[in-house]
Design an enzyme around this catalytic site. Sequence first.
Site, PDB file in Angstrom:
ATOM      1  N   LYS A   1      18.199   0.444  -8.625  1.00  0.00           N
ATOM      2  CA  LYS A   1      16.943   0.490  -9.373  1.00  0.00           C
ATOM      3  C   LYS A   1      16.893   1.798 -10.161  1.00  0.00           C
ATOM      4  O   LYS A   1      17.608   1.933 -11.143  1.00  0.00           O
ATOM      5  CB  LYS A   1      15.791   0.242  -8.412  1.00  0.00           C
ATOM      6  CG  LYS A   1      15.810  -1.245  -8.033  1.00  0.00           C
ATOM      7  CD  LYS A   1      14.929  -1.686  -6.925  1.00  0.00           C
ATOM      8  CE  LYS A   1      15.118  -3.197  -6.761  1.00  0.00           C
ATOM      9  NZ  LYS A   1      14.776  -3.678  -5.436  1.00  0.00           N
TER      10      LYS A   1
ATOM     11  N   SER B   1       6.899  -3.933  -3.793  1.00  0.00           N
ATOM     12  CA  SER B   1       7.700  -4.258  -4.973  1.00  0.00           C
ATOM     13  C   SER B   1       6.961  -5.124  -5.986  1.00  0.00           C
ATOM     14  O   SER B   1       7.296  -5.090  -7.169  1.00  0.00           O
ATOM     15  CB  SER B   1       9.000  -4.939  -4.549  1.00  0.00           C
ATOM     16  OG  SER B   1       8.745  -6.083  -3.770  1.00  0.00           O
TER      17      SER B   1
ATOM     18  N   HIS C   1      11.855   1.285  -4.383  1.00  0.00           N
ATOM     19  CA  HIS C   1      11.154   1.583  -5.634  1.00  0.00           C
ATOM     20  C   HIS C   1      10.625   3.017  -5.695  1.00  0.00           C
ATOM     21  O   HIS C   1       9.977   3.392  -6.671  1.00  0.00           O
ATOM     22  CB  HIS C   1      10.004   0.595  -5.848  1.00  0.00           C
ATOM     23  CG  HIS C   1      10.474  -0.820  -5.946  1.00  0.00           C
ATOM     24  ND1 HIS C   1      10.959  -1.361  -7.111  1.00  0.00           N
ATOM     25  CD2 HIS C   1      10.584  -1.782  -5.002  1.00  0.00           C
ATOM     26  CE1 HIS C   1      11.339  -2.617  -6.891  1.00  0.00           C
ATOM     27  NE2 HIS C   1      11.116  -2.890  -5.618  1.00  0.00           N
TER      28      HIS C   1
HETATM   29  C1  LIG Z   1      15.248  -4.739  -4.658  1.00  0.00           C
HETATM   30  C2  LIG Z   1      14.774  -4.498  -3.267  1.00  0.00           C
HETATM   31  C3  LIG Z   1      15.646  -4.566  -2.182  1.00  0.00           C
HETATM   32  C4  LIG Z   1      17.048  -5.052  -2.328  1.00  0.00           C
HETATM   33  O1  LIG Z   1      17.885  -4.081  -2.856  1.00  0.00           O
HETATM   34  P1  LIG Z   1      19.258  -4.553  -3.510  1.00  0.00           P
HETATM   35  O2  LIG Z   1      20.101  -3.336  -3.491  1.00  0.00           O
HETATM   36  O3  LIG Z   1      18.923  -5.034  -4.876  1.00  0.00           O
HETATM   37  O4  LIG Z   1      19.807  -5.639  -2.635  1.00  0.00           O
HETATM   38  C5  LIG Z   1      15.173  -4.218  -0.941  1.00  0.00           C
HETATM   39  N1  LIG Z   1      13.891  -3.848  -0.761  1.00  0.00           N
HETATM   40  C6  LIG Z   1      13.015  -3.803  -1.768  1.00  0.00           C
HETATM   41  C7  LIG Z   1      11.613  -3.387  -1.521  1.00  0.00           C
HETATM   42  C8  LIG Z   1      13.432  -4.144  -3.055  1.00  0.00           C
HETATM   43  O5  LIG Z   1      12.551  -4.144  -4.058  1.00  0.00           O
END
Ligand SMILES: *Cc1c(COP(=O)(O)O)cnc(C)c1O
Length: 386
Positions: A239, A178, A206
């Site tokens: 995302k 990330s 992602h």
């Molecule tokens: C953003 C993210 C999460 C968390 O997801 P949410 O639905 O925002 O809680 C988990 N793993 C990774 C790699 C992320 O970037």
Amino acid sequence: MTPDRLPAALAELDAHGLLRRRRVFDGAQRARVMLDGHACLSFSSNDYLGLAGHAELARAALEAVAMAGVGAGAAHLLGGHHRLHEELERALADFVGLPAALLFSTGYMASLGVLPALLDRHGEVFEDRLNHASLIDAAVLSRARLTRYPHLDLARLDRKLGQSRASTKLIASDSVFSMDGDIAPVRELLALADKHGAWLYLDDAHGFGVLGEAGRGILEHAALTAPSARLIYLATLGKAAGVAGAFVAGRHALIEWLVNKARTWIYTTAQPPLLAAAASVSLGLIAGESWRRRRLRELIERLRAGAAGLPWPLAPSATPIQPLMVGDNAAALRLAEGLRARGILVPAIRPPTVPRGQARLRVSLSAAHTTADVDALLAALRELAA
Ligand SMILES: *Cc1c(COP(=O)(O)O)cnc(C)c1O
């Protein structure tokens, strides 16, 4: 931490360039947002496909509100599991090519639910050093032994797995890291899981919507068409999908086990059905509008070509996450401030989110950006480098 020590501790964070603050944005998430009352060009969202502010998603949510109200009213097992949830789970499982899926309220909650459902203190979790915080916390919550291996060091992982006497082993990895944007070698990870009888938990937060021709994510990217019983797939819907929530997908028996044992799924109110309705529409756009991924690829290439002459190198990444490596916390903050003064928002990412000495500007591209937006960012960076 005690109440009387808090002010000094905060001052110390500030002195080290580590204090974090919220900024308020108005309107919908787009390439240009109003932030703290100022218009700015944003490279800070994870809205990779430009769907978060899409009118069709908003319309689907409104129609669902008219039919289903706002709150789910209860946990999934206690009457809160709406037909919209059920239909979305089916569509998501089909989309990623796995037998079954289970919705969670966030990706963080999904991991906190899955790992403790599968492991106890006799188990061992193996994690890449650059994994997302939620995967680390999930391992801690499970009470299994936590073994971290250097970023992408599969030889080390192989050795550690071979040495383990744990009753249950689980490898957990981001698919796209990330804060770095690089992609995990998932076929090799799956081969190690097979060799050592371990689960493989892939966090595709992602990758979903972004990777693969059809946006099906890391499994499509790696051409894993007949996924093994060892695979547990997680993707988030906040995302690229532009909504909120997450889902875990895998074999039917796995999903049924989670329905019975994943505490962050059992003991929490189901997400508002309106979000499931919006996510279903989003899924259609992800699958149907491949131009969004083509646009992203063009923007990524343009940024990387244009950044070649800058004093700060871009980390090697083929994804919309393009980290400009600065190093020093204060220098990264200064650069972010310089961009902000020019009406451009790029977050400075500092420890503990990234290792010490590796502060960076995390440029995040979106199909909502134009080539002119990327050129504006490059021009501002050139000015700040001079
Ligand atoms: C953003 C993210 C999460 C968390 O997801 P949410 O639905 O925002 O809680 C988990 N793993 C990774 C790699 C992320 O970037």
